[in-house]
Scaffold this active site. Structure first.
Site, short mmCIF file in Angstrom:
data_model
loop_
_atom_site.label_atom_id
_atom_site.label_comp_id
_atom_site.label_asym_id
_atom_site.label_seq_id
_atom_site.Cartn_x
_atom_site.Cartn_y
_atom_site.Cartn_z
N LYS A 154 0.86 -1.19 0.00
CA LYS A 154 0.00 0.00 0.00
C LYS A 154 0.89 1.25 0.00
O LYS A 154 1.92 1.26 0.70
CB LYS A 154 -0.90 -0.04 1.25
CG LYS A 154 -1.89 1.11 1.36
CD LYS A 154 -2.73 0.96 2.63
CE LYS A 154 -3.78 2.05 2.78
NZ LYS A 154 -4.61 1.91 3.99
N SER A 169 -9.62 2.02 3.16
CA SER A 169 -8.76 2.73 2.25
C SER A 169 -7.76 1.83 1.51
O SER A 169 -7.18 2.28 0.53
CB SER A 169 -7.99 3.80 3.01
OG SER A 169 -7.12 3.21 3.96
N SER A 189 -9.76 -0.12 7.45
CA SER A 189 -9.21 -0.05 6.09
C SER A 189 -8.55 -1.31 5.55
O SER A 189 -8.23 -1.36 4.36
CB SER A 189 -8.20 1.09 6.01
OG SER A 189 -8.88 2.28 5.78
N1 GLN Z 1 -12.96 4.46 6.55
C1 GLN Z 1 -12.34 4.93 7.75
C2 GLN Z 1 -11.94 6.36 7.60
O1 GLN Z 1 -12.14 6.91 6.57
C3 GLN Z 1 -11.18 4.06 8.11
C4 GLN Z 1 -9.97 4.36 7.35
C5 GLN Z 1 -8.78 3.53 7.75
O2 GLN Z 1 -8.91 2.56 8.47
N2 GLN Z 1 -7.62 4.01 7.35
O3 GLN Z 1 -11.42 6.96 8.51
#
Ligand code: GLN
Length: 484
Positions: free
Chosen positions: A78, A156, A180
């Site tokens: 990532k 994400s 994410s």
């Molecule tokens: N969807 C969540 C957010 O936007 C989690 C994102 C993540 O775990 N990096 O904060």
């Protein structure tokens, strides 16, 4: 699709060990696919020369009988992990041309275990999002999409989930702050684990919310997940929140019986937004676990309904502090031709950050500001403690908790990015474990009416990923999920 790229982590390593193919051959196959792949937009960057030279070095070690545990295995990363000499942007314009001069601890451990860097996967900008639509490099497509309807891969870590599901990598790294790893794993039909906070070092990972961020793998099987986590985890002096605790043998846990274990079902997760198909899969999961000899019990997590608002105060607060460093002076993008320092700062940030990131910075700054701190941030911290206590008391009666990973399967691109609250609802089942720092894993369990994957989530006690691997294997076997 060639035969080699059909193989997961374990099978690729077996083939390499049996000398059925070399790491150079495997790496070439993946690089060829990555180069020609245009439909999914899962990778944003790769460096064929570097990957091939790493693969050759790996083949040399093997030839000398010095093979390491992950010898020759291609690993996608990532774009939030610093990889020395490779552009690392967190999919933000503000870091578009940032080339780190150092390596994250997690990636460095994987290279030291023989892994071969294969490329950088897309993500929501600074890991803020649940659909991968906020990436500066464009949306990623879920490989389960039908041609007429493009679906999101989740976020994400959407690029990583899409790449693993579509066989563009046998394994990809992700990070999870509020879901994410787990939510994209659920949307793309892959296994994803967020380890206990402190299990993997955060050193060299671009920070979003430091009290929540954790690294973990996305793979096509539970055993593959165990093997990779084994090689990522461990104490690191460079991360003050890394915990000095022995890393158990996770692979061994995959073959352990779950007979006599107690699995908790929290009724607070039966929310109105839960789709009936997800509820059905949850019921099936309960049955599979019972059939394997575990006992199902009800557990209470009464503060669950406050987890989402708490997360959306704590995470933006930390993000606003972490992202203060991107000012056009030290890193990446700088707006040229501005009048004075103040204007350079503000125009750099106005142009360098996307809309969602700006929203988080505004929320975070607001909840930390004098006058609002007590009402929002301090209160959120207190509720966070209540959520931790809920889990502590639930775990005095059970070994793990089973819930759905997300309230629905993958949705259409553009369907939920108009209204942030609708988007944030995706994280409703994943954020509680994040706030409590607990390990949690998503395992593909079935399909929705769109014939897209749905995952089940297991939440474990702190530093007890082993139980998740044992139960996860049972769910995997019972679901008999067919990846694409
Ligand atoms: N969807 C969540 C957010 O936007 C989690 C994102 C993540 O775990 N990096 O904060």
């Amino acid at each position: 699709m060639t035969e080699i790229t059909n193989l997961g982590v374990t099978e690729t390593l077996e083939g390499l060990n049996k000398k059925e193919f070399s790491s150079e051959e495997v790496t070439k196959e993946y690089l060829e696919i990555i180069k020609n792949e245009k439909d999914l937009n899962a990778y944003i960057h790769y460096n064929a020369e570097k990957s091939l030279s790493l693969a050759k070095l790996s083949d040399e070690r093997r030839a000398k009988n010095k093979a390491l545990p992950l010898e020759g295995l291609p690993i996608a990363v990532k774009d939030i992990f610093c990889v020395e000499g490779e552009r690392t942007s967190a999919c933000s314009k503000i870091l578009e041309n940032f080339i780190p001069s150092y390596e994250s601890t997690v990636t460095s451990k994987l290279w030291q275990a023989g892994g071969v860097y294969i490329g950088k996967t897309s993500m929501d900008e600074f890991a803020m999002g649940s659909s991968n639509e906020t990436s500066y490099f464009g949306s990623v497509i879920n490989p389960w999409s039908k041609s007429e309807e493009k679906l999101v891969p989740g976020g994400s870590s959407g690029g990583s989930a899409s790449a693993v599901a579509a066989r563009l990598a046998p394994i990809a790294l992700g990070t999870d702050t509020g879901g994410s790893i787990r939510q994209p794993a659920s949307f793309c039909g892959t296994v994803g684990i967020k380890p206990t906070y402190g299990r993997c070092s955060r050193w060299g990972i671009i920070a979003f919310a430091s009290s929540l961020d954790q690294a973990g793998p996305l793979t096509r099987s539970v055993a593959d997940s165990a093997l990779i986590l084994q090689n990522m985890a461990g104490f690191d002096n460079l991360d003050s929140t890394s915990v000095n605790i022995k890393v158990p043998n996770f692979l061994d846990s995959c073959s352990k019986s779950i007979k006599g274990m107690k699995i908790g079902i929290p009724k607070e997760y039966k929310i109105n937004e839960l789709s009936p198909e997800v509820e059905k899969i949850w019921d099936e999961g309960i049955k599979w676990i019972q059939d394997a000899g575990a006992e199902i019990i009800d557990v209470k997590l009464p503060h669950t309904k406050y987890a989402l608002p708490t997360y959306y105060i704590v995470a933006p607060a930390e993000a606003s502090a972490n992202l203060a460093r991107y000012d056009g002076v030290k890193y990446g993008f700088r707006k040229e031709d501005t009048q004075g320092l103040e204007e350079m700062y503000s125009q750099t940030r106005a142009e360098g950050f996307g809309k969602e990131v700006k929203r988080r910075i505004l929320i975070g700054t607001y909840v930390l500001s004098a006058g609002y701190y007590d009402a929002y941030y301090l209160r959120a911290q207190k509720v966070r403690t209540k959520i931790v206590e809920d889990f502590n008391s639930a775990f005095s009666n059970c070994d793990a908790i089973l819930t759905p990973t997300a309230p629905s399967g993958a949705f259409k691109i553009g369907e939920k990015n108009i209204d942030p609250i609708t988007m944030y609802m995706n994280d409703i089942f994943t954020v509680p474990a994040s706030l409590a720092g607990l390990p949690a894993m998503s395992i593909p369990a079935g399909l929705d009416s769109n014939r897209c994957p749905l995952g089940l989530q297991l939440i474990g006690k702190g530093f007890d990923e082993e139980t998740l691997f044992s139960i996860g294997t049972i769910i995997e076997k019972s679901a008999n999920f067919k990846s694409i």
